[in-house]
Write an enzyme that holds these catalytic residues in place. Structure first.
Site, PDB file in Angstrom:
ATOM      1  N   PHE A 123       7.968 -88.162  -1.550  1.00  0.00           N
ATOM      2  CA  PHE A 123       9.226 -87.695  -1.804  1.00  0.00           C
ATOM      3  C   PHE A 123       9.290 -87.054  -3.409  1.00  0.00           C
ATOM      4  CE2 PHE A 123      13.428 -88.820  -3.385  1.00  0.00           C
ATOM      5  CZ  PHE A 123      14.150 -88.232  -2.288  1.00  0.00           C
ATOM      6  N   CYS A 149      -4.165 -59.541  -1.549  1.00  0.00           N
ATOM      7  CA  CYS A 149      -3.410 -60.904  -1.572  1.00  0.00           C
ATOM      8  C   CYS A 149      -3.295 -61.074  -3.159  1.00  0.00           C
ATOM      9  CB  CYS A 149      -4.143 -61.992  -1.097  1.00  0.00           C
ATOM     10  SG  CYS A 149      -5.467 -61.392   0.521  1.00  0.00           S
ATOM     11  N   CYS A 196      -8.843 -58.475  -0.790  1.00  0.00           N
ATOM     12  CA  CYS A 196      -8.000 -59.621  -1.177  1.00  0.00           C
ATOM     13  C   CYS A 196      -7.988 -59.856  -2.560  1.00  0.00           C
ATOM     14  CB  CYS A 196      -8.262 -61.001  -0.448  1.00  0.00           C
ATOM     15  SG  CYS A 196      -7.549 -62.297  -1.180  1.00  0.00           S
ATOM     16  N   HIS A 239     -13.486 -61.871  -9.284  1.00  0.00           N
ATOM     17  CA  HIS A 239     -14.747 -61.107  -8.515  1.00  0.00           C
ATOM     18  C   HIS A 239     -15.925 -61.708  -9.158  1.00  0.00           C
ATOM     19  CE1 HIS A 239     -11.969 -58.170  -7.507  1.00  0.00           C
ATOM     20  NE2 HIS A 239     -12.059 -57.280  -8.377  1.00  0.00           N
ATOM     21  N   LEU A 241     -18.378 -59.091  -4.447  1.00  0.00           N
ATOM     22  CA  LEU A 241     -18.223 -59.717  -3.246  1.00  0.00           C
ATOM     23  C   LEU A 241     -16.859 -60.184  -3.254  1.00  0.00           C
ATOM     24  CD1 LEU A 241     -21.562 -61.449  -2.605  1.00  0.00           C
ATOM     25  CD2 LEU A 241     -20.595 -59.312  -1.214  1.00  0.00           C
TER      26      LEU A 241
END
Ligand code: FAD
Ligand code: NAP
Ligand code: KPC
Length: 528
Positions: free
Chosen positions: A506, A93, A88, A143, A84
């Site tokens: 910062f 991706c 991507c 995966h 599933l």
């Protein structure tokens, strides 16, 4: 280690497989392709009718399934791959982020080649195949996590490693079994568009899928990239950073999607400075090969006439075509005739009652946030929640050798729509141009001290009358996460005063908070 029965289906219900076990089996399934059985995880004790069958278990189908299950519904998700998560982690991706990380690291190493702790890089061409092999080996980890999480933690029911066949709007067949549901959710994804020129089938012509599946040689010294948007630029910058001549053939304009002209110009200037050859207004005429069927050169038309580029490596990135054919044929769902996208309303319903469509299948923006979110909204609609979803005003990003993030309006559109636009930017306009050591923050500190013009660019646009933030733009590293949250605040109506009243960590990569604070005291706002 769990053993697999030799039948055509493998029932994994009672096997509490570890992530490691899943990865071994997924690897095996990917190597063996058709000879690996279909993986069944169906709860025989739950005899309720399925509320929805999700066809396609990518980000859209998986998140939709998880949400429907969380709402107390019964779902089944089917995917032809043995895992599933979809494209991507498999070819889109995740490899893109690996290659983009390599590009950023290599730019740093090349900029400081032979200085401090950096090795001499001038003569080095990085082995591309080695990185692709690394990805192929590593991708089964994500995966496996997706399968483990979906089964053991989210209690999803699924069938994997088998294509689903749509029979009708309530019936789906997979691996010899038939399942029925009140609704069907189509999450079939999209595939790369191909060039329509002679030579496209030659060995050495790739797209983002074949690049990670099929690369079996080390490309030579020149990469030709066709396309001018995210995929083309992300992969092109990687090829360039490995030390190859990289020629980008762009049909119209490069990176039209970056809304702010000055930011876009900074991005493209830095790509050119890294040695990328960008030819706008270029069209590939044909790709030629040798007797063995291997690419040898690309012939293209350009505004300056026809050119010929000797190469053994062509990468095409021309956008995506939704996988809508079967749904059109079997269910008659309405599609956009130009793009092939399945048409849906704000409830994710197609033209066929009880059939929903989600993710890349419904067209642009083809991004993860939309895939996952549309999946969950379809689930909510099916479970009778009152919902409305259409992607609007999202923050966006891409990689060059940098991360480029943006939200809201670019300066040009802001000036068209507002009469009193205030610009706060870094570096500010100054006689030395970009050549001052700001922005400075994590991961650009070496540039800021030594190669100031490489240390990034950022801009905040404000409506001087209402004091509302109109847009934000950033080139550098580390600001992308902040843009996810900043976008929500901007959509709710964030003023320069409220932004300046936040507490920065910062050196924060976008500097927006402290820059806003420097001006927030002014009744009549001025640029900075
Ligand atoms: P997919 O993930 O493609 O899922 C569709 C699934 O359907 C697949 O698993 C497929 O096997 C299955 N399927 C198809 N037909 C059948 C059938 N008949 N039976 C069973 N299963 C079937 N987005 C971002 O937000 N960030 C990024 O950094 C990013 N990088 C990208 C890089 C590249 C190179 C590309 C091309 C895209 C990138 N995207 C990125 C976009 C993102 O990958 C997609 O938007 C997202 O993966 C779409 O999810 P999906 O579920 O709609 O489709
Ligand atoms: P895209 O954004 O759809 O852009 C397609 C590019 O190909 C454009 O430059 C287009 O040129 C060009 N093109 C199209 N047809 C062509 C042809 N026949 N000849 C020459 N050039 C042609 O496609 P993409 O970059 O491949 O991305 C696909 C989808 O995945 C997009 O939705 C994108 O948002 C998503 N994605 C996301 C990321 C991310 O980092 N978030 C990364 C990659 C992809 P014109 O401009 O002239 O039309
Ligand atoms: C590793 C990772 O999160 C990328 S793969 C995501 C697939 S899914 O969670 O189904 O969207």
């Amino acid at each position: 280690m769990t053993t697999i029965a030799s039948e055509s289906t493998w029932d994994v219900r009672d096997l509490n497989m570890s992530i490691e076990e899943w990865s071994t089996h997924i690897d095996d399934a990917l190597q063996r392709e058709d000879s690996f059985p279909a993986i069944f995880n169906i709860d025989a004790d739950d005899t309720r009718e399925f509320d929805a069958i999700f066809i396609g278990g990518g980000a859209a189908g998986r998140f939709g399934s998880a949400y429907l299950r969380a709402l107390g519904g019964r779902q089944l998700v089917i995917d032809r791959w043995p895992f599933l998560g979809g494209s991507c982690p498999h070819n889109a991706c995740v490899p893109h982020h690996l290659f983009s990380e390599c590009a950023a690291e290599l730019m740093l190493a090349r900029t400081f080649s032979g200085r401090f702790w950096f090795p001499k890089m001038e003569e080095l061409t990085v082995n591309m195949r080695e990185i692709v092999d690394l990805f192929r080996k590593g991708r089964v980890g994500p995966h496996a996590i997706m399968n483990y999480q979906s089964k053991e933690q989210l209690s999803m029911e699924f069938v994997l490693n088998a294509a689903a066949k749509i029979i009708d709007k309530h019936t789906v067949e997979v691996a010899g079994r038939t399942f029925k549901a009140r609704n069907i959710v189509l999450g079939l994804g999209a595939r790369p568009q191909m060039l329509a020129v002679p030579g496209i089938d030659l060995k050495g012509v790739f797209d983002y899928t074949t690049f990670v599946e099929d690369l079996d040689y080390e490309p030579g010294g020149t990469a030709v990239v066709v396309g001018g948007s995210k995929t083309a630029v992300e992969y092109g910058c990687f090829f360039n950073a490995t030390g190859r001549r990289t020629v980008m053939l762009v049909r119209t304009k490069l990176l039209k999607l970056i809304p702010d002209g000055e930011t876009r110009a900074y991005v493209i200037d830095r790509m050119r400075e890294q040695g990328m050859e960008i030819i706008e207004g270029a069209e590939v005429i044909r790709i030629e090969g040798d007797g063995s069927g291997k690419v040898t050169r690309v012939i293209a038309s350009t505004p300056d006439g026809e050119i010929e580029i000797p190469t053994d490596f062509v990468f095409q990135a021309l956008g995506e075509i939704p996988n809508s054919e079967e749904a059109l044929e079997m269910l008659g769902v309405k599609i956009d005739p130009e793009t092939g996208a399945v048409l849906v309303n704000d409830k994710l319903e197609t033209s066929v009652p009880g059939v929903y469509a989600v993710g890349d299948l419904i067209g642009a923006p083809m991004e993860m946030f939309k895939a996952r979110k549309s999946g969950t909204y379809a689930a909510r609609a099916i479970m009778k929640e009152e919902i409305s979803y259409s992607p609007r005003d999202w923050p966006d990003f891409l990689h060059t050798h940098y991360e480029v993030s943006w939200l809201g309006l670019g300066e040009e559109e802001a000036r068209e729509r507002y009469s009193n636009v205030i610009v706060i930017k870094m570096p500010p306009d100054n006689p030395n141009g970009l050549n001052i050591g700001l922005p400075a923050s994590d991961r650009v500190m070496l540039y800021a001290m030594d190669q100031a013009h490489l240390s990034g660019f950022q801009k905040l646009l404000i409506d001087g009358d209402s004091r509302l933030i109109l847009g934000a733009h950033h080139v550098g590293y580390g600001a992308r996460d902040g843009f996810q949250y900043l976008n929500v605040l901007v959509k709710q109506g964030l003023t320069i005063d409220a932004l300046g009243d936040m507490d920065e960590l910062f050196l924060n990569p976008s500097h927006f908070i402290q820059l806003a604070r420097l001006r927030a005291g002014q009744n009549e706002l001025h640029d900075l």
